[in-house]
Every structure is written in structure tokens, then in C-alpha cells.
Design a protein around this motif. Sequence first.
Motif, PDB file in Angstrom:
ATOM      1  N   THR A  22     -27.324 -19.797 -10.504  1.00 49.09           N
ATOM      2  CA  THR A  22     -28.321 -19.568 -11.869  1.00 49.09           C
ATOM      3  C   THR A  22     -29.585 -20.032 -11.594  1.00 49.09           C
ATOM      4  O   THR A  22     -29.921 -21.066 -11.172  1.00 49.09           O
ATOM      5  N   THR A  24     -31.847 -19.923 -14.125  1.00 51.80           N
ATOM      6  CA  THR A  24     -32.550 -20.522 -15.311  1.00 51.80           C
ATOM      7  C   THR A  24     -31.387 -21.129 -16.206  1.00 51.80           C
ATOM      8  O   THR A  24     -30.181 -20.679 -16.021  1.00 51.80           O
ATOM      9  N   ASP A  25     -31.708 -21.772 -17.255  1.00 48.82           N
ATOM     10  CA  ASP A  25     -30.892 -22.431 -18.006  1.00 48.82           C
ATOM     11  C   ASP A  25     -30.276 -21.137 -18.898  1.00 48.82           C
ATOM     12  O   ASP A  25     -28.997 -21.311 -19.455  1.00 48.82           O
ATOM     13  N   THR A  28     -27.241 -19.794 -16.766  1.00 47.85           N
ATOM     14  CA  THR A  28     -26.203 -20.840 -16.929  1.00 47.85           C
ATOM     15  C   THR A  28     -25.470 -20.817 -18.265  1.00 47.85           C
ATOM     16  O   THR A  28     -23.952 -20.828 -18.214  1.00 47.85           O
ATOM     17  N   ASN A  50     -24.923 -34.273 -11.550  1.00 49.41           N
ATOM     18  CA  ASN A  50     -25.775 -35.520 -11.869  1.00 49.41           C
ATOM     19  C   ASN A  50     -26.401 -35.222 -13.485  1.00 49.41           C
ATOM     20  O   ASN A  50     -26.446 -34.031 -14.014  1.00 49.41           O
ATOM     21  N   LEU A  51     -27.151 -36.139 -13.723  1.00 52.12           N
ATOM     22  CA  LEU A  51     -28.042 -35.993 -15.028  1.00 52.12           C
ATOM     23  C   LEU A  51     -28.722 -34.949 -15.043  1.00 52.12           C
ATOM     24  O   LEU A  51     -29.791 -34.643 -14.184  1.00 52.12           O
ATOM     25  N   ALA A  53     -28.033 -31.864 -14.764  1.00 53.00           N
ATOM     26  CA  ALA A  53     -27.856 -30.462 -13.877  1.00 53.00           C
ATOM     27  C   ALA A  53     -27.258 -29.192 -14.694  1.00 53.00           C
ATOM     28  O   ALA A  53     -27.665 -28.306 -14.309  1.00 53.00           O
ATOM     29  N   THR A  56     -24.097 -29.706 -20.009  1.00 49.16           N
ATOM     30  CA  THR A  56     -24.185 -29.295 -21.585  1.00 49.16           C
ATOM     31  C   THR A  56     -24.659 -27.821 -21.789  1.00 49.16           C
ATOM     32  O   THR A  56     -24.128 -26.932 -22.522  1.00 49.16           O
ATOM     33  N   THR A  57     -25.483 -27.292 -20.896  1.00 48.19           N
ATOM     34  CA  THR A  57     -26.022 -25.997 -21.179  1.00 48.19           C
ATOM     35  C   THR A  57     -24.687 -25.093 -21.017  1.00 48.19           C
ATOM     36  O   THR A  57     -24.753 -24.299 -21.686  1.00 48.19           O
ATOM     37  N   SER A  74     -26.960 -33.156 -25.068  1.00 45.73           N
ATOM     38  CA  SER A  74     -26.422 -33.936 -24.187  1.00 45.73           C
ATOM     39  C   SER A  74     -26.035 -35.294 -24.959  1.00 45.73           C
ATOM     40  O   SER A  74     -26.874 -36.298 -24.595  1.00 45.73           O
ATOM     41  N   ASP A  94     -18.391 -36.367 -24.045  1.00 39.44           N
ATOM     42  CA  ASP A  94     -19.299 -36.820 -23.015  1.00 39.44           C
ATOM     43  C   ASP A  94     -19.102 -38.404 -22.682  1.00 39.44           C
ATOM     44  O   ASP A  94     -19.321 -39.189 -23.634  1.00 39.44           O
ATOM     45  N   GLU A 121     -17.632 -34.023 -19.978  1.00 42.59           N
ATOM     46  CA  GLU A 121     -18.620 -34.188 -18.925  1.00 42.59           C
ATOM     47  C   GLU A 121     -18.437 -35.748 -18.489  1.00 42.59           C
ATOM     48  O   GLU A 121     -17.902 -36.528 -19.349  1.00 42.59           O
ATOM     49  N   TRP A 122     -18.502 -35.947 -17.330  1.00 41.64           N
ATOM     50  CA  TRP A 122     -18.609 -37.339 -16.562  1.00 41.64           C
ATOM     51  C   TRP A 122     -16.924 -37.810 -16.543  1.00 41.64           C
ATOM     52  O   TRP A 122     -16.788 -38.815 -16.962  1.00 41.64           O
ATOM     53  N   GLY A 145     -32.719 -23.310  -8.626  1.00 38.88           N
ATOM     54  CA  GLY A 145     -31.981 -23.361  -9.835  1.00 38.88           C
ATOM     55  C   GLY A 145     -30.719 -24.109  -9.599  1.00 38.88           C
ATOM     56  O   GLY A 145     -30.791 -25.329  -9.172  1.00 38.88           O
ATOM     57  N   ARG A 146     -29.372 -23.621  -9.875  1.00 44.01           N
ATOM     58  CA  ARG A 146     -28.271 -24.279  -9.764  1.00 44.01           C
ATOM     59  C   ARG A 146     -27.258 -23.460  -9.235  1.00 44.01           C
ATOM     60  O   ARG A 146     -26.985 -22.237  -9.251  1.00 44.01           O
TER      61      ARG A 146
HETATM   62  N1  LIG Z   1     -30.564 -23.080 -13.660  1.00 41.73           N
HETATM   63  C1  LIG Z   1     -30.287 -23.918 -14.700  1.00 41.73           C
HETATM   64  N2  LIG Z   1     -29.042 -24.225 -15.254  1.00 41.73           N
HETATM   65  C2  LIG Z   1     -29.107 -25.093 -16.094  1.00 41.73           C
HETATM   66  N3  LIG Z   1     -29.985 -25.755 -16.722  1.00 41.73           N
HETATM   67  C3  LIG Z   1     -31.292 -25.569 -16.294  1.00 41.73           C
HETATM   68  C4  LIG Z   1     -31.477 -24.830 -15.180  1.00 41.73           C
HETATM   69  N4  LIG Z   1     -32.720 -24.608 -14.680  1.00 41.73           N
HETATM   70  C5  LIG Z   1     -33.236 -25.572 -15.645  1.00 41.73           C
HETATM   71  N5  LIG Z   1     -32.490 -26.237 -16.300  1.00 41.73           N
HETATM   72  C6  LIG Z   1     -32.805 -27.278 -17.109  1.00 41.73           C
HETATM   73  O1  LIG Z   1     -32.002 -28.474 -16.837  1.00 41.73           O
HETATM   74  C7  LIG Z   1     -31.489 -29.306 -18.069  1.00 41.73           C
HETATM   75  C8  LIG Z   1     -29.993 -29.277 -18.168  1.00 41.73           C
HETATM   76  O2  LIG Z   1     -29.747 -30.171 -19.186  1.00 41.73           O
HETATM   77  P1  LIG Z   1     -28.239 -30.475 -19.619  1.00 41.73           P
HETATM   78  O3  LIG Z   1     -28.244 -31.307 -20.776  1.00 41.73           O
HETATM   79  O4  LIG Z   1     -27.644 -29.012 -19.661  1.00 41.73           O
HETATM   80  O5  LIG Z   1     -27.686 -31.304 -18.375  1.00 41.73           O
HETATM   81  P2  LIG Z   1     -26.320 -32.294 -18.267  1.00 41.73           P
HETATM   82  O6  LIG Z   1     -25.695 -32.152 -16.900  1.00 41.73           O
HETATM   83  O7  LIG Z   1     -25.732 -31.905 -19.481  1.00 41.73           O
HETATM   84  O8  LIG Z   1     -26.981 -33.616 -18.403  1.00 41.73           O
HETATM   85  P3  LIG Z   1     -26.219 -35.226 -18.761  1.00 41.73           P
HETATM   86  O9  LIG Z   1     -25.747 -35.534 -17.728  1.00 41.73           O
HETATM   87  O10 LIG Z   1     -27.566 -35.711 -19.176  1.00 41.73           O
HETATM   88  O11 LIG Z   1     -25.506 -34.747 -20.035  1.00 41.73           O
HETATM   89  C9  LIG Z   1     -32.122 -28.529 -19.183  1.00 41.73           C
HETATM   90  O12 LIG Z   1     -33.485 -29.002 -19.664  1.00 41.73           O
HETATM   91  C10 LIG Z   1     -32.286 -26.868 -18.634  1.00 41.73           C
HETATM   92  O13 LIG Z   1     -33.303 -26.338 -19.350  1.00 41.73           O
END
Ligand SMILES: Nc1ncnc2c1ncn2[C@@H]1O[C@H](COP(=O)(O)OP(=O)(O)OP(=O)(O)O)[C@@H](O)[C@H]1O
Length: 154
Positions: A22, A24-25, A28, A50-51, A53, A56-57, A74, A94, A121-122, A145-146
Motif C-alpha cells: 500500500t 498510502t494510509d 491500508t 514497528n511504531l 507502521a 491501527t490504520t 494508536s 494495544d 497490536e504488540w 509505502g508499506r
Molecule cells: N501506506 C501506509 N499505510 C499505513 N500508514 C501509512 C502509510 N503511509 C503513511 N502512513 C502513516 O503512518 C502512520 C501509521 O500510524 P498507525 O497509528 O496506524 O501505526 P501503528 O502501527 O498503529 O503504530 P503504533 O505502534 O504506535 O500503535 C499514520 O500517520 C499514517 O498516516
Amino acid sequence: MEKKKSFNTKDINIFKNKTFYTKTDIKTRDLGKKFASVLKPQDIVFFNGNLGAGKTTFIQGILSYFGIKKFVRSASFMLVSEFKTKFCPIYHLDLYRLDENNALNLGIDEYLFGQGISLIEWCDRLKYYNIKNRWEINIDYIEDGRKIKIKRFL
Ligand SMILES: Nc1ncnc2c1ncn2[C@@H]1O[C@H](COP(=O)(O)OP(=O)(O)OP(=O)(O)O)[C@@H](O)[C@H]1O
Ligand SMILES: [Mg+2]
């Protein structure tokens, strides 16, 4: 509890042991929303990554499939959020702040082995990490991206 309209075994094969990319967020979140169609009560989904990543999205996408529009953060200071849906309860855990040794004291069983869907998560903080029947979603940063790997363990 209402039956979900779009669940079928074909859907499972779209996601089982597959890798997605993906940029973009929003993508995702969309992937999470599509993935949600395979979930059923008592399913457990572990998220690794990772943090920031995108765990949560992805979960926001899952929740939106079930009609939950409320913003999910998150919120690492909040261990468990419970969402009521027409289908079944959904638990978002979480565990970032969880000390491995506390895992048993939290009544986490209630979520993991209850009637709902658990999104965790985690999950490496969890003693039950080797739970057999689970989905596992690994999110990695890549240049553009991811990378999101989805695995099914039975
Ligand atoms: N391809 C992508 N997929 C998901 N998030 C993305 C992408 N590109 C950029 N982002 C950004 O990365 C961040 C992902 O945050 P998110 O809270 O989902 O992560 P997390 O893995 O839950 O972190 P945490 O471990 O802190 O809970 C958001 O700010 C989001 O906008
Ligand atoms: Mg998060």
C-alpha cells in the motif's frame, strides 16, 4: 447476532498467506476494510510492525467494515477498546505498554476466548502468542509505502 452478508470461503483465499503493498494510509485502511469480510466471531488477529507502521490504520479499516466510524487511535495508554457491532463485539487491544509478566492478570482471556473478534497490536507482549488458530498481519516499512503480509494459522 446478525449474520454477515458477504462472508464466504472464497474471500479467505484472497487473503490467506498473501502479501499486499500500500502506498498510502488510505490504501491500508481499504485493505483492512476488505480483509474484515473474512472475520467471524472468536477470530483473533495479531498485528506485528514497528511504531507507526500502520497497525491501527489497518484496524480502522476493519472497524469501518463493521459500521464503526469513530476514530480509533494508536491509544497505547488504553489497553482495550470494545466496540459493539450488529455482528459481534470487536476488541482492539494495544499491548504496547504491557509488561509480559502482567499479561495473565488482565483478564485478557475474556477477550481472546470470548464471543468477539480480537484485534491485537504488540502481540509479542502476550503470553498466548503461540495461540494456534489466528490471523497474523505483519506490516513493514518499504521505500514506497508499506508491505503487508497476511497469514492464516490453524
Ligand atoms: N501506506 C501506509 N499505510 C499505513 N500508514 C501509512 C502509510 N503511509 C503513511 N502512513 C502513516 O503512518 C502512520 C501509521 O500510524 P498507525 O497509528 O496506524 O501505526 P501503528 O502501527 O498503529 O503504530 P503504533 O505502534 O504506535 O500503535 C499514520 O500517520 C499514517 O498516516
Ligand atoms: Mg497502533
